[in-house]
Design a protein around this motif. Structure first.
Motif, PDB file in Angstrom:
ATOM      1  N   SER A   1       0.792  -1.232   0.000  1.00 23.47           N
ATOM      2  CA  SER A   1       0.000   0.000   0.000  1.00 23.47           C
ATOM      3  C   SER A   1       0.821   1.277   0.000  1.00 23.47           C
ATOM      4  O   SER A   1       0.318   2.330  -0.365  1.00 23.47           O
TER       5      SER A   1
ATOM      6  N   ALA B   1      -4.476   1.687   1.722  1.00 25.85           N
ATOM      7  CA  ALA B   1      -4.198   3.123   1.690  1.00 25.85           C
ATOM      8  C   ALA B   1      -5.472   3.958   1.593  1.00 25.85           C
ATOM      9  O   ALA B   1      -5.517   5.071   2.082  1.00 25.85           O
ATOM     10  N   GLY B   2      -6.485   3.442   0.951  1.00 28.20           N
ATOM     11  CA  GLY B   2      -7.735   4.197   0.826  1.00 28.20           C
ATOM     12  C   GLY B   2      -8.053   4.543  -0.607  1.00 28.20           C
ATOM     13  O   GLY B   2      -7.296   4.194  -1.503  1.00 28.20           O
TER      14      GLY B   2
ATOM     15  N   GLY C   1      -6.296   3.422   5.773  1.00 30.23           N
ATOM     16  CA  GLY C   1      -5.330   3.884   6.764  1.00 30.23           C
ATOM     17  C   GLY C   1      -4.810   2.775   7.660  1.00 30.23           C
ATOM     18  O   GLY C   1      -4.098   3.037   8.620  1.00 30.23           O
ATOM     19  N   HIS C   2      -5.143   1.534   7.335  1.00 32.06           N
ATOM     20  CA  HIS C   2      -4.674   0.365   8.097  1.00 32.06           C
ATOM     21  C   HIS C   2      -3.450  -0.206   7.406  1.00 32.06           C
ATOM     22  O   HIS C   2      -3.479  -0.470   6.208  1.00 32.06           O
TER      23      HIS C   2
ATOM     24  N   LYS D   1      -2.817   2.460  12.332  1.00 36.33           N
ATOM     25  CA  LYS D   1      -4.117   2.931  11.841  1.00 36.33           C
ATOM     26  C   LYS D   1      -4.104   4.446  11.879  1.00 36.33           C
ATOM     27  O   LYS D   1      -3.957   5.042  12.942  1.00 36.33           O
ATOM     28  N   THR D   2      -4.241   5.057  10.712  1.00 35.63           N
ATOM     29  CA  THR D   2      -4.253   6.518  10.638  1.00 35.63           C
ATOM     30  C   THR D   2      -5.661   7.075  10.786  1.00 35.63           C
ATOM     31  O   THR D   2      -5.817   8.256  11.025  1.00 35.63           O
TER      32      THR D   2
ATOM     33  N   SER E   1      -7.617   7.705   8.452  1.00 33.50           N
ATOM     34  CA  SER E   1      -7.810   8.659   7.359  1.00 33.50           C
ATOM     35  C   SER E   1      -8.127   7.905   6.076  1.00 33.50           C
ATOM     36  O   SER E   1      -7.622   6.811   5.841  1.00 33.50           O
TER      37      SER E   1
ATOM     38  N   ARG F   1      -5.632   8.694   0.570  1.00 32.77           N
ATOM     39  CA  ARG F   1      -4.710   7.686   0.051  1.00 32.77           C
ATOM     40  C   ARG F   1      -3.238   8.103   0.109  1.00 32.77           C
ATOM     41  O   ARG F   1      -2.401   7.408   0.676  1.00 32.77           O
TER      42      ARG F   1
ATOM     43  N   ASN G   1      -1.851   8.543   3.588  1.00 34.59           N
ATOM     44  CA  ASN G   1      -1.633   7.242   4.218  1.00 34.59           C
ATOM     45  C   ASN G   1      -0.364   6.580   3.703  1.00 34.59           C
ATOM     46  O   ASN G   1       0.395   5.995   4.477  1.00 34.59           O
TER      47      ASN G   1
ATOM     48  N   ALA H   1       2.402   8.122   5.499  1.00 31.00           N
ATOM     49  CA  ALA H   1       2.396   7.702   6.904  1.00 31.00           C
ATOM     50  C   ALA H   1       2.922   6.276   7.045  1.00 31.00           C
ATOM     51  O   ALA H   1       3.700   5.975   7.967  1.00 31.00           O
ATOM     52  N   PHE H   2       2.522   5.393   6.144  1.00 27.18           N
ATOM     53  CA  PHE H   2       3.000   4.008   6.181  1.00 27.18           C
ATOM     54  C   PHE H   2       4.520   3.977   5.987  1.00 27.18           C
ATOM     55  O   PHE H   2       5.231   3.238   6.661  1.00 27.18           O
TER      56      PHE H   2
END
Length: 163
Positions: A28, A104-105, A116-117, A133-134, A136, A139, A142, A145-146
């Motif tokens: 993701s 990612a979304g 966001g997972h 887990k964000t 959010s 995409r 995220n 963030a990942f």
């Protein structure tokens, strides 16, 4: 926005200093983890390679993980992240393996995890697996963030291994 080289700098410096190597597999994050690592000047000293494994056929062909090995395991989970981190490390003969898998979304995945997972794992002298887990649906945010958290987790493991 933080630069890719800035994201990978601390991990790159530790790996170079210790003469250790890394293999990466991500999903993701879309290649951002690999990009952050190779954006660091001198990355060839530690970066052995990486893969973007986004589908079951990619998992089978790139990592050699069979349906039988996946029995009872879902892809957006800590056990799966640990499996692919170990497999990538083994395939490339690296000191360390780093993996990311998630959603990612803007929607969640078919397993019921929200956007966001992500599950992140490190395989090597120190091993770890965590879930991020964000909360959010954005995409690209995220993905960043990942990437950031995966590199932080790897740095934590590198530092623990030095103690």
């Amino acid at each position: 926005m933080e630069s890719l080289a800035a994201l990978g700098a601390a991990v790159g410096a530790l790996l170079k200093e210790r003469k250790q190597t890394l293999a990466v597999v991500e999903s993701s994050a879309g290649g951002l983890i690999n990009a952050a690592l190779v954006a660091v000047p001198g990355a060839s000293a530690y970066y052995l390679g990486g893969a973007l494994v986004y589908t079951p056929i990619g998992r089978d062909k790139l990592l050699g993980i069979s349906k039988a090995e996946m029995a009872g395991m879902r892809s957006a989970s800590e056990p799966y992240a640990q499996l692919i981190a170990r497999r990538m490390r083994e395939k490339l003969g690296a000191t360390w393996g780093l993996a990311e898998t998630g959603a990612a979304g803007p929607t969640g995945n078919r397993y019921g995890d929200p956007a966001g997972h992500a599950c992140l794992a490190v395989a090597g002298p120190v091993e770890a697996a965590i879930t991020l887990k964000t909360w959010s649906a954005e995409r690209e945010a995220n993905m960043w963030a990942f990437t950031r958290r995966a590199l932080e987790l790897l740095e934590e493991c590198l530092r623990k291994a030095a103690k």
